[in-house]
Write an enzyme that holds these catalytic residues in place. Structure first.
Site, short mmCIF file in Angstrom:
data_model
loop_
_atom_site.label_atom_id
_atom_site.label_comp_id
_atom_site.label_asym_id
_atom_site.label_seq_id
_atom_site.Cartn_x
_atom_site.Cartn_y
_atom_site.Cartn_z
N SER A 56 0.83 -1.20 0.00
CA SER A 56 0.00 0.00 0.00
C SER A 56 0.87 1.27 0.00
O SER A 56 1.67 1.45 -0.92
CB SER A 56 -0.96 -0.04 1.19
OG SER A 56 -1.96 0.93 1.08
N ASP A 63 -9.22 -5.72 -4.67
CA ASP A 63 -8.90 -4.45 -4.03
C ASP A 63 -9.81 -3.33 -4.54
O ASP A 63 -9.87 -3.07 -5.74
CB ASP A 63 -7.43 -4.11 -4.31
CG ASP A 63 -6.87 -3.02 -3.40
OD1 ASP A 63 -7.67 -2.25 -2.83
OD2 ASP A 63 -5.64 -2.94 -3.28
N HIS A 73 -8.24 -4.94 -0.26
CA HIS A 73 -6.92 -4.32 -0.08
C HIS A 73 -6.12 -5.04 0.99
O HIS A 73 -4.89 -5.18 0.87
CB HIS A 73 -7.11 -2.85 0.29
CG HIS A 73 -5.87 -2.03 0.24
ND1 HIS A 73 -5.16 -1.80 -0.93
CD2 HIS A 73 -5.20 -1.36 1.21
CE1 HIS A 73 -4.12 -1.03 -0.68
NE2 HIS A 73 -4.12 -0.75 0.62
#
Length: 400
Positions: A179, A344, A377
């Site tokens: 991320s 995601d 995610h």
């Protein structure tokens, strides 16, 4: 499935109250260390007298100092990537599944380093060391507030670089991050290509495009609308916890999936026609209250201005802090692996795929694979073990 569910929430979103577990003989025990930089200059040219960050390491640095794997952490995370601080810790570091003796990032082979971000969100966590808006400006004796310089990924990388240099390190076997950590990893490879031999970008992006920039702004808006925010001047008074809690609710939901929330709704007997919200506009559905209560608990460890600074750092990101994605990626020499999550909803797979395509067109050594599952995610953290063998092979293979 239940164990994974509890681990996910306790470790990443701190939305459940975890039960203390006991360490076994294979547990890594780690110590948070402190690193300071004097007169740190930011990417935008502004300077502060001193900047401090926390860091952790796992494994042993070899004589040639060329076995270093740098882990760069995600938005709400910290440098606690693996192991435990003590036997009484409820959960290990977020990537403990792949960092440790005999694991994908093998600490019998590699010296693994992880560093707290500038303006780390968990500034009130005793296991986080960071300098940001909530820190005291030594020149005034008061918190910086919004006078703190705007932070970029380059600034985070430059602090990490200074730390590594203080250890006599000038080469990275690999830099790996999920991320926001993937943005730092890509920035490393673009800004300092001579340092980085291998790059692994997990659930990441090489730039904040128009969609992502506006999506991130949704996290900032509740804080700015909270009257207690007071244009960032709330230190010494009541902090804008309602705005921060709302922001954390949004972050948690977009980091997961409808499947996950519907599963939790089933556990709470969710119904559109619940009695309380049907009869009182001020009442919430059980699932909304569930999310609010747990976000509110976590907000007490965080700082609203720090969240705004991390949002801006993500919004400002372009590989190499260059004027185009093509230019930023062109500077990367590292062998690269992109690992997005297929479900995601935050940094959707098109981000990684577009960077992969651009680098392949430039003739670079680049690979692409996906994480699968219903956690969206957060597959990049909780589900990372499904690509453990891929990561191990990538790290063990020739650099270029």
């Amino acid at each position: 499935m239940l164990r994974t569910h509890v681990f996910l929430i306790a470790l990443l979103s701190a939305l459940l109250f975890p039960v203390v577990s006991h360490a076994d003989d294979t547990t890594l025990f780690v110590e948070k260390q402190r690193f300071e930089v004097q007169n740190f200059t930011f990417f935008n040219g502004k300077q502060i007298p001193m900047l401090a960050v926390g860091w952790e390491s796992y494994g042993t640095l070899n004589e040639d100092k060329n076995n270093v794997v740098l882990i760069t952490h995600y938005f709400t995370g910290s440098s606690h990537a693996a192991g435990k601080y003590s036997k009484s810790d409820s959960t290990p570091g977020y990537w403990d599944a792949i960092i440790g003796p005999g694991k994908a990032i093998d600490t019998n082979t590699y010296f693994v380093v992880s560093v707290d971000a500038i303006a780390n969100l968990g500034v009130h966590d005793p296991n986080v060391i960071t300098t940001g808006p909530a820190s005291t400006n030594p020149q005034t004796g008061k918190p910086y507030g919004l006078d703190f310089p705007v932070v970029t990924m380059r600034d985070m990388v430059n602090v990490q670089k200074a730390l590594l240099e203080s250890l006599g390190i000038n080469q990275l076997h690999a830099v790996v991050g999920p991320s926001m950590g993937s943005m730092q990893a890509i920035e490393w490879a673009s800004a300092y290509p001579e340092w980085v031999e291998r790059l692994i970008s997990v659930i990441g992006s090489a730039q904040s495009d128009a969609w992502t920039t506006t999506a991130l702004e949704q996290w900032a808006i509740p804080i700015k609308l909270d009257p207690l925010w007071n244009n960032g001047n709330y230190y010494g008074d009541q902090p804008p916890l309602e705005g921060l809690t709302a922001a954390l609710m949004f972050i948690t939901q977009v980091a997961l999936t409808p499947e996950y929330f519907n599963q939790q709704g089933k556990a709470l007997a969710h119904s559109p026609l619940e009695n309380a919200p049907l009869n009182d506009i001020r009442a919430d559905h059980a699932i909304t209250d569930w999310l609010y209560q747990r976000a509110a608990k976590r907000a007490s460890m965080m700082d609203a201005n720090h969240l705004l600074y991390l949002v801006r750092a993500c919004q400002l990101f372009m590989a190499g802090q260059k004027d185009s994605l093509k230019t930023g990626l062109a500077d990367i020499q590292a062998k690269t692996l992109f690992l997005p999550a297929s479900t995601d909803l935050l940094l959707m797979p098109y981000h990684a795929h577009s960077a992969y395509t651009a680098m392949a067109a430039q003739g670079k050594a680049v690979e692409y694979a996906e994480l699968n599952g219903t956690l969206g995610h957060l597959e990049g953290v909780v589900g990372i073990q499904q690509q453990a063998e891929k990561i191990k092979q990538f790290l063990d293979s020739p650099a270029r």
